[in-house]
Design an enzyme around this catalytic site. Sequence first.
Site, PDB file in Angstrom:
ATOM      1  N   ASP A   1     -21.087  21.173  -7.749  1.00 42.10           N
ATOM      2  CA  ASP A   1     -22.381  20.482  -7.734  1.00 42.10           C
ATOM      3  C   ASP A   1     -22.664  19.872  -9.107  1.00 42.10           C
ATOM      4  OD1 ASP A   1     -22.964  21.182  -5.115  1.00 42.10           O
ATOM      5  OD2 ASP A   1     -24.233  22.890  -5.646  1.00 42.10           O
TER       6      ASP A   1
ATOM      7  N   ARG B   1     -18.851  13.706  -3.809  1.00 44.05           N
ATOM      8  CA  ARG B   1     -20.125  13.607  -3.079  1.00 44.05           C
ATOM      9  C   ARG B   1     -21.061  12.694  -3.876  1.00 44.05           C
ATOM     10  NH1 ARG B   1     -23.184  18.901  -3.483  1.00 44.05           N
ATOM     11  NH2 ARG B   1     -21.935  19.626  -1.740  1.00 44.05           N
TER      12      ARG B   1
HETATM   13  P1  FDA Z   1     -35.274  10.967   0.049  1.00 40.85           P
HETATM   14  O1  FDA Z   1     -35.769  11.949  -0.940  1.00 40.85           O
HETATM   15  O2  FDA Z   1     -35.786   9.580  -0.030  1.00 40.85           O
HETATM   16  O3  FDA Z   1     -35.560  11.544   1.480  1.00 40.85           O
HETATM   17  C1  FDA Z   1     -35.375  10.804   2.686  1.00 40.85           C
HETATM   18  C2  FDA Z   1     -36.049  11.569   3.806  1.00 40.85           C
HETATM   19  O4  FDA Z   1     -35.419  12.853   3.973  1.00 40.85           O
HETATM   20  C3  FDA Z   1     -37.511  11.919   3.501  1.00 40.85           C
HETATM   21  O5  FDA Z   1     -38.354  10.874   3.888  1.00 40.85           O
HETATM   22  C4  FDA Z   1     -37.701  13.171   4.323  1.00 40.85           C
HETATM   23  O6  FDA Z   1     -37.878  12.856   5.690  1.00 40.85           O
HETATM   24  C5  FDA Z   1     -36.367  13.867   4.193  1.00 40.85           C
HETATM   25  N1  FDA Z   1     -36.332  14.796   3.050  1.00 40.85           N
HETATM   26  C6  FDA Z   1     -35.705  14.607   1.855  1.00 40.85           C
HETATM   27  N2  FDA Z   1     -35.842  15.691   1.075  1.00 40.85           N
HETATM   28  C7  FDA Z   1     -36.600  16.556   1.774  1.00 40.85           C
HETATM   29  C8  FDA Z   1     -37.092  17.837   1.503  1.00 40.85           C
HETATM   30  N3  FDA Z   1     -36.861  18.455   0.351  1.00 40.85           N
HETATM   31  N4  FDA Z   1     -37.831  18.456   2.465  1.00 40.85           N
HETATM   32  C9  FDA Z   1     -38.079  17.861   3.651  1.00 40.85           C
HETATM   33  N5  FDA Z   1     -37.636  16.621   3.959  1.00 40.85           N
HETATM   34  C10 FDA Z   1     -36.906  15.993   3.041  1.00 40.85           C
HETATM   35  N6  FDA Z   1     -28.691  16.685  -6.144  1.00 40.85           N
HETATM   36  C11 FDA Z   1     -28.146  16.877  -7.367  1.00 40.85           C
HETATM   37  O7  FDA Z   1     -28.728  16.476  -8.371  1.00 40.85           O
HETATM   38  N7  FDA Z   1     -26.919  17.510  -7.484  1.00 40.85           N
HETATM   39  C12 FDA Z   1     -26.218  17.929  -6.401  1.00 40.85           C
HETATM   40  O8  FDA Z   1     -25.133  18.488  -6.552  1.00 40.85           O
HETATM   41  C13 FDA Z   1     -26.796  17.716  -5.110  1.00 40.85           C
HETATM   42  N8  FDA Z   1     -26.144  18.112  -3.985  1.00 40.85           N
HETATM   43  C14 FDA Z   1     -26.637  17.750  -2.747  1.00 40.85           C
HETATM   44  C15 FDA Z   1     -25.919  18.038  -1.594  1.00 40.85           C
HETATM   45  C16 FDA Z   1     -26.368  17.600  -0.359  1.00 40.85           C
HETATM   46  C17 FDA Z   1     -25.561  17.889   0.871  1.00 40.85           C
HETATM   47  C18 FDA Z   1     -27.581  16.831  -0.269  1.00 40.85           C
HETATM   48  C19 FDA Z   1     -28.071  16.288   1.030  1.00 40.85           C
HETATM   49  C20 FDA Z   1     -28.323  16.591  -1.406  1.00 40.85           C
HETATM   50  C21 FDA Z   1     -27.884  17.059  -2.644  1.00 40.85           C
HETATM   51  N9  FDA Z   1     -28.625  16.845  -3.794  1.00 40.85           N
HETATM   52  C22 FDA Z   1     -28.057  17.084  -5.024  1.00 40.85           C
HETATM   53  C23 FDA Z   1     -30.050  16.431  -3.686  1.00 40.85           C
HETATM   54  C24 FDA Z   1     -30.229  14.929  -3.771  1.00 40.85           C
HETATM   55  O9  FDA Z   1     -29.956  14.492  -5.079  1.00 40.85           O
HETATM   56  C25 FDA Z   1     -31.671  14.511  -3.391  1.00 40.85           C
HETATM   57  O10 FDA Z   1     -32.564  15.109  -4.274  1.00 40.85           O
HETATM   58  C26 FDA Z   1     -32.047  14.906  -1.976  1.00 40.85           C
HETATM   59  O11 FDA Z   1     -31.003  14.698  -1.076  1.00 40.85           O
HETATM   60  C27 FDA Z   1     -33.252  14.069  -1.494  1.00 40.85           C
HETATM   61  O12 FDA Z   1     -32.922  12.719  -1.468  1.00 40.85           O
HETATM   62  P2  FDA Z   1     -32.544  11.902  -0.134  1.00 40.85           P
HETATM   63  O13 FDA Z   1     -31.341  11.116  -0.429  1.00 40.85           O
HETATM   64  O14 FDA Z   1     -32.442  12.797   1.031  1.00 40.85           O
HETATM   65  O15 FDA Z   1     -33.706  10.829   0.013  1.00 40.85           O
END
Ligand code: FDA
Length: 309
Positions: free
Chosen positions: A134, A184
Amino acid sequence: MLAGALRVFFIWLSDRRFLGRMAMATPLVRRMPFRFVAGTTLHQAVAAVRALNTTGASATLDVLGESVDDRASADRAAAAYVAAIERIAAEGLDANVSVKLTGMGLDLGDEECLAVVAPIMEASDRHGIFVRIDMEGSAYTQRTLDIVERLRAGGHDVGPVIQSYLHRSVADVERLAVERVRTRICKGAYAEPPEIAHQDRGPIGDAFVELVCRLLEADAYPGVATHDTDMIDRVKAFATERGIGPDRYEFQMLYGIRRDLQRQLLAEGHRLRVYVPFGTEWWPYFMRRLAERPANVVFVLRSLVGDRG
Ligand code: FDA
């Protein structure tokens, strides 16, 4: 504006470990994260992975814990990963593991950290199980990438995470694409200053798609880690346009988030891996999930008041 301030506040809370310790000692609060965390034990996490596998999703197990500053704790955390890998292999689960290097003693030095992760590498090599490293705050970006490179040079099947909010990520992904390193891509979950990171959704999203597309072009099997339907649609459109099949990348989402979208992607024939965290050290992970979506606070409070069963 308010959402931005709350984001910074929750990320600040994620670094306050004493608050985490207090929270974890409070019975009512201890129940809070269980929409986002599969449980406190490996047994519970394995049950969650088994259930995911039944739906067609694969998983990556995360033993919660980070910023460990003594060797004994780091070794204990590594042993928990070895146990997880052994269980994945013994039960034939479709899963790998995700490891945070600060939980493996990165603050003690790179050599110390490499010594701590050695048993994890040994177990993953023995069972042919991939290890995702990560990505954490920007103070650790270069050191994390260096350690991934050294582990790969040692023949271990590991891959990093790149955060699209960081300006440096274009160059980092270019290097990883050339070597077709299994990477990733996520947006990034920490608070970073404007000098080094995009601050707004638009540029973070555009960079996300650009990085994923570069890895798709290089046939590097990227993990497309987002719940953002716009990003997902743009990646799907690129793959279709270039004739890149769904076996050449995977979508990745967090346990308990957008289960509807998880089901939809699987139904469409896409690969999906769910990130399944477990353990007692849930405070920083949980605070980052609240930072991403402050409305989760309402959800959590409602579940505490209305659902005590
Ligand atoms: P965004 O935040 O715009 O969310 C899109 C939609 O998803 C929202 O409108 C909501 O519906 C839903 N959603 C998102 N987050 C939510 C929450 N917490 N609760 C409820 N609903 C939510 N970061 C990092 O810095 N280092 C890492 O190693 C990782 N590893 C990682 C692995 C995996 C499998 C994922 C999916 C994410 C990570 N992340 C991470 C976290 C990533 O950087 C980011 O903070 C989150 O995925 C939220 O961003 P989205 O891309 O989902 O978009």
